[in-house]
Design a protein around this motif. Structure first.
Motif, short mmCIF file in Angstrom:
data_model
loop_
_atom_site.label_atom_id
_atom_site.label_comp_id
_atom_site.label_asym_id
_atom_site.label_seq_id
_atom_site.Cartn_x
_atom_site.Cartn_y
_atom_site.Cartn_z
N LEU A 26 0.85 -1.19 0.00
CA LEU A 26 0.00 0.00 0.00
C LEU A 26 0.89 1.24 0.00
CD1 LEU A 26 -2.85 1.39 0.43
CD2 LEU A 26 -2.33 1.31 2.87
N ASP A 27 0.68 2.11 -0.97
CA ASP A 27 1.52 3.30 -1.05
C ASP A 27 0.84 4.33 -1.94
OD1 ASP A 27 3.81 5.13 -1.48
OD2 ASP A 27 5.04 3.48 -0.75
N ILE A 28 1.18 5.61 -1.72
CA ILE A 28 0.66 6.65 -2.62
C ILE A 28 1.49 6.72 -3.90
CG2 ILE A 28 -0.52 8.17 -0.98
CD1 ILE A 28 2.13 9.73 -0.76
N SER A 60 -3.50 6.07 0.39
CA SER A 60 -2.79 6.64 1.53
C SER A 60 -3.12 5.90 2.83
CB SER A 60 -3.20 8.11 1.67
OG SER A 60 -2.73 8.61 2.89
N VAL A 61 -2.16 5.90 3.73
CA VAL A 61 -2.41 5.28 5.05
C VAL A 61 -3.37 6.12 5.90
CG1 VAL A 61 -0.35 3.85 5.35
CG2 VAL A 61 -0.23 6.28 5.89
N VAL A 62 -3.67 7.32 5.44
CA VAL A 62 -4.66 8.09 6.20
C VAL A 62 -6.07 7.90 5.66
CG1 VAL A 62 -3.01 9.83 6.99
CG2 VAL A 62 -4.26 10.23 4.89
N HIS A 107 4.12 -1.77 9.04
CA HIS A 107 3.75 -0.36 8.80
C HIS A 107 5.02 0.47 8.61
CE1 HIS A 107 1.90 3.43 8.82
NE2 HIS A 107 1.95 3.68 10.10
N MET A 108 5.34 0.68 7.35
CA MET A 108 6.58 1.36 6.99
C MET A 108 6.37 2.74 6.41
SD MET A 108 9.40 -0.72 4.92
CE MET A 108 10.14 -2.11 5.64
N ALA A 109 5.14 3.01 5.93
CA ALA A 109 4.92 4.30 5.26
C ALA A 109 5.21 5.43 6.23
CB ALA A 109 3.46 4.39 4.81
N HIS A 125 10.70 17.45 13.14
CA HIS A 125 9.36 16.99 13.46
C HIS A 125 9.16 15.51 13.11
CE1 HIS A 125 5.74 18.46 15.09
NE2 HIS A 125 4.99 18.08 14.07
N TYR A 126 9.83 15.08 12.06
CA TYR A 126 9.74 13.66 11.66
C TYR A 126 10.10 12.76 12.83
CZ TYR A 126 11.87 9.36 9.77
OH TYR A 126 12.26 8.06 9.55
N SER A 127 11.25 13.03 13.47
CA SER A 127 11.73 12.15 14.55
C SER A 127 10.74 12.14 15.71
CB SER A 127 13.09 12.62 15.06
OG SER A 127 13.98 12.73 13.98
N THR A 157 7.52 12.75 15.57
CA THR A 157 6.28 12.04 15.21
C THR A 157 6.52 10.53 15.11
OG1 THR A 157 6.67 12.46 12.86
CG2 THR A 157 5.20 13.99 14.01
N LYS A 158 7.74 10.14 14.73
CA LYS A 158 8.05 8.70 14.71
C LYS A 158 8.01 8.16 16.14
CE LYS A 158 9.24 6.36 11.57
NZ LYS A 158 8.46 5.57 10.57
N MET A 159 8.52 8.96 17.09
CA MET A 159 8.50 8.54 18.49
C MET A 159 7.04 8.39 18.97
SD MET A 159 7.97 9.92 21.76
CE MET A 159 8.29 11.67 21.76
N GLY A 172 20.52 4.16 9.10
CA GLY A 172 20.39 4.68 7.73
C GLY A 172 20.44 3.54 6.71
N VAL A 173 19.44 3.52 5.84
CA VAL A 173 19.29 2.40 4.90
C VAL A 173 20.06 2.66 3.60
CG1 VAL A 173 17.59 1.05 3.59
CG2 VAL A 173 17.00 1.93 5.86
N TYR A 174 20.68 1.63 3.06
CA TYR A 174 21.35 1.75 1.76
C TYR A 174 21.18 0.44 0.99
CZ TYR A 174 25.11 -1.25 3.51
OH TYR A 174 25.81 -2.31 4.01
N LEU A 193 16.45 5.05 -3.04
CA LEU A 193 15.98 6.28 -3.70
C LEU A 193 16.01 7.53 -2.82
CD1 LEU A 193 12.77 4.72 -5.33
CD2 LEU A 193 14.86 5.39 -6.52
N ARG A 194 16.40 7.37 -1.56
CA ARG A 194 16.26 8.50 -0.64
C ARG A 194 17.57 9.24 -0.40
NH1 ARG A 194 13.02 10.71 2.49
NH2 ARG A 194 11.31 9.28 2.07
N HIS A 195 18.59 8.51 0.12
CA HIS A 195 19.83 9.20 0.49
C HIS A 195 20.85 9.21 -0.65
CE1 HIS A 195 18.25 8.85 4.49
NE2 HIS A 195 18.35 7.54 4.49
N ILE A 196 21.05 8.04 -1.26
CA ILE A 196 22.19 7.92 -2.17
C ILE A 196 22.02 8.77 -3.44
CG2 ILE A 196 23.67 6.28 -3.43
CD1 ILE A 196 23.22 4.40 -1.01
#
Ligand SMILES: NC(=O)c1ccc[n+]([C@@H]2O[C@H](COP(=O)([O-])OP(=O)(O)OC[C@H]3O[C@@H](n4cnc5c(N)ncnc54)[C@H](O)[C@@H]3O)[C@@H](O)[C@H]2O)c1
Length: 393
Positions: free
Chosen positions: A42-44, A61-63, A80-82, A153-155, A157-159, A188-190, A195-198
Motif C-alpha cells: 500500500l503506497d501513494i 494513503s495510510v490516512v 507499517h513502513m509508510a 518533526h519527523y523524529s 512524530t516517529k517517536m 540509515g538504509v542503503y 531512492l532517498r539518500h544515495i
C-alpha cells in the motif's frame, strides 16, 4: 490434482506492507513473496520496480480508512513502513509529517483491530532516542528523547507513532483475538536502487558540493543494508507468533549492519568509485550545524515562493557527524537477526557506474547553478541580518 493460482493463494498468509512502493518496503515485499506469502503493498507512490508473483500494489494513503481496509482485510501481518518527512525539504513540512506519521499510524492500528490482524510490525528509527548526543553501543533501555531535544518533526512524530503502536500491544481485535506488535528502529538504509539518500549524495557529487567532510574523524554511526532490513522485518513478524512464544511482543529493537563506521568513510567507495575522490578538508561540526540551521531558516522564509532542497538540515548534520551506534544483541537474541551484509557499498557503486553516473559524464545545467547561487546569496543576507542581533545578545 491441479491447484489453481487463486486456490493456492487462499492458503497463503497475506502480508501487507504500507509504504511498499518505496525501496525498503518493496524489497521486504519481494522477500515475503519469495518465502511463500501473498503480499499487498500500500503506497501513494507506485513502485518503480516490477511486481513479482504474489505481489499486488494498492495505490492509496495510510490516512485513507477505505484504502487501508482494502489492503488489510484478511491479512495475517501488517508491516507499517509508510512515513513522511525523513530527509531534505520534506523534513520541514510539519503538517504533512503529522498527518502521515501520526494519523496514518492511528488508522493502521484501528484497521488491524477492526479486521482481526494479529501481528503488526512498525518501522521506526534511531532518532526516537538520538538527538545529537553521543551514544556508543546504545541499547533498548535508553529512554525516548524529551520533546525539546528533537531537532526535527519527523523524529518526534516517529517517536509518538512508535509509542502508539507499542501501547496497542495485547489489545483485543473485533473478534476477540490478541494484537501483537513490535518495533524495529533502523539505522540509515542503503542498497543498490535506494531512492532517498544515495541519489542525493550522488547529485551533490555531480554538482561539486561534496568538497569537505565534517565532525570528528573518529565519529561512528551505523548503516543498514536493505537485505538486512528485510530479514529483520520478516523475523520480527515470526517472533510475534505463538510458535515463537510472542517473544518480540511489545518490544522495540535496534537494527543495523552491526559495524559502526565513520559516516564519510562509509561513503568513500562511492566517492572514489564514481571518480570524485575523498574530500581532503575536514570541518568542525558546529559551523556546519549552524549553516544547516540557517538553511532551514532561509527555507522557512522562501519556501512559499521557492521550495528548494536544503543542502543539509540540523538533524542530518547530527546523523552524519555525531557518534551514535547501537547494539543489535537484543534483535539477535529474540529474533535470530544476524546481518548477512556489512557496510558493503559495492552494489551501489556498480549500480551508479552502470547508469553512467561517473565524473565527467554529467552536465549540470546553468539554471541549476543560478538557483544555487541565489540560495547562497539569501543565506549570506540572512547571516548579515542575524549576526548583529546574535552578537548584541
Ligand atoms: N531510509 C532510512 O535511512 C531510514 C532510517 C530509519 C528509519 N527509516 C524508516 O523506514 C521506513 C521506510 O522509509 P524510507 O524513507 O526509507 O523509504 P521510502 O521513502 O521509500 O518509504 C516511505 C514510503 O512511504 C510512502 N508514503 C508516504 N506517505 C504515504 C501515505 N500517506 N500513504 C502511503 N504511503 C505513503 C512513500 O511514498 C514511500 O514509498 C520509514 O518508516 C522510515 O521512517 C528509514
Amino acid at each position: 490434482m491441479v491447484v489453481t493460482r487463486s486456490e493456492a493463494n487462499q492458503k497463503k498468509e497475506i502480508h501487507v506492507v504500507t509504504g511498499g512502493g518505496g525501496f525498503p518496503g518493496f524489497t521486504l515485499g519481494k522477500r515475503l513473496a519469495k518465502s511463500g506469502h501473498q503480499v499487498r503493498l500500500l503506497d501513494i507512490t507506485e513502485p518503480v520496480w516490477e511486481l513479482e508473483d504474489d505481489m499486488e500494489f494498492i495505490k492509496g494513503s495510510v490516512v485513507d480508512k477505505q484504502k487501508v481496509t482494502e489492503a488489510i482485510e484478511g491479512a495475517s501481518v501488517v508491516y507499517h513502513m509508510a512515513s513522511y518527512g525523513m530527509s531534505g525539504k520534506s523534513q520541514l513540512d510539519k503538517k504533512r509529517i503529522e498527518l502521515v506519521n501520526i494519523g496514518g499510524t492511528d488508522t493502521v492500528i484501528e484497521a488491524c483491530l477492526h479486521h482481526d490482524v494479529e501481528r503488526l510490525v512498525y518501522t521506526s528509527t534511531y532518532n526516537v532516542v538520538f538527538g545529537g548526543q553521543e551514544i556508543r553501543d546504545g541499547d533498548e533501555t535508553l529512554p525516548y528523547l524529551s520533546d525539546e531535544k528533537f531537532t526535527d518533526h519527523y523524529s518526534k512524530t516517529k517517536m509518538l507513532a512508535e509509542r502508539k503502536v507499542l501501547s496497542s500491544e495485547g489489545q483485543l481485535t473485533r473478534s476477540g483475538r490478541t494484537l501483537r506488535v513490535c518495533v524495529l528502529r533502523l539505522a540509515g538504509v542503503y542498497g543498490p536502487g535506494e531512492l532517498r539518500h544515495i541519489p542525493r549524495i550522488v547529485s551533490y557529487l555531480e554538482q561539486g558540493l561534496v568538497k569537505v567532510t565534517y565532525g570528528s574523524r573518529d565519529s561512528k554511526v551505523d548503516f543498514l543494508h536493505v537485505d538486512n532490513l528485510a530479514q529483520a522485518h520478516a523475523l520480527a513478524a515470526e517472533a510475534l507468533t505463538s510458535q515463537k512464544q510472542h517473544v518480540a511482543a511489545g518490544k522495540a529493537y535496534f537494527i543495523s549492519d552491526s559495524k559502526p563506521v565513520n559516516n564519510f568513510e562509509f561513503f568513500r567507495p562511492l566517492f572514489e568509485g564514481l571518480g570524485y575522490g575523498y574530500p581532503k578538508i575536514n570541518l568542525p561540526l558546529l559551523p556546519v550545524f549552524y549553516f544547516a540551521w540557517l538553511t532551514e531558516l532561509v527555507h522557512g522564509l522562501v519556501s512559499p515562493v521557492y521550495n528548494f532542497q536544503p543542502i543539509l538540515t540540523r538533524t542530518e548534520v547530527y546523523k552524519t557527524g555525531v557518534t551514535h551506534y547501537f547494539s543489535t544483541e537484543a534483535a539477535g537474541r529474540d529474533l535470530g537477526y544476524s546481518p548477512t551484509v556489512q557496510n558493503d557499498l559495492s552494489g551501489v557503486v556498480t549500480f551508479y557506474r552502470k547508469l553512467g553516473r561517473v565524473k565527467g559524464h554529467q552536465s549540470t545545467t546553468l539554471v541549476y547553478y543560478l538557483v544555487n547561487m541565489i540560495i547562497l546569496f539569501l543565506i549570506y543576507h540572512v547571516i548579515l541580518f542575524l549576526l548583529p542581533r546574535v552578537t548584541a545578545l
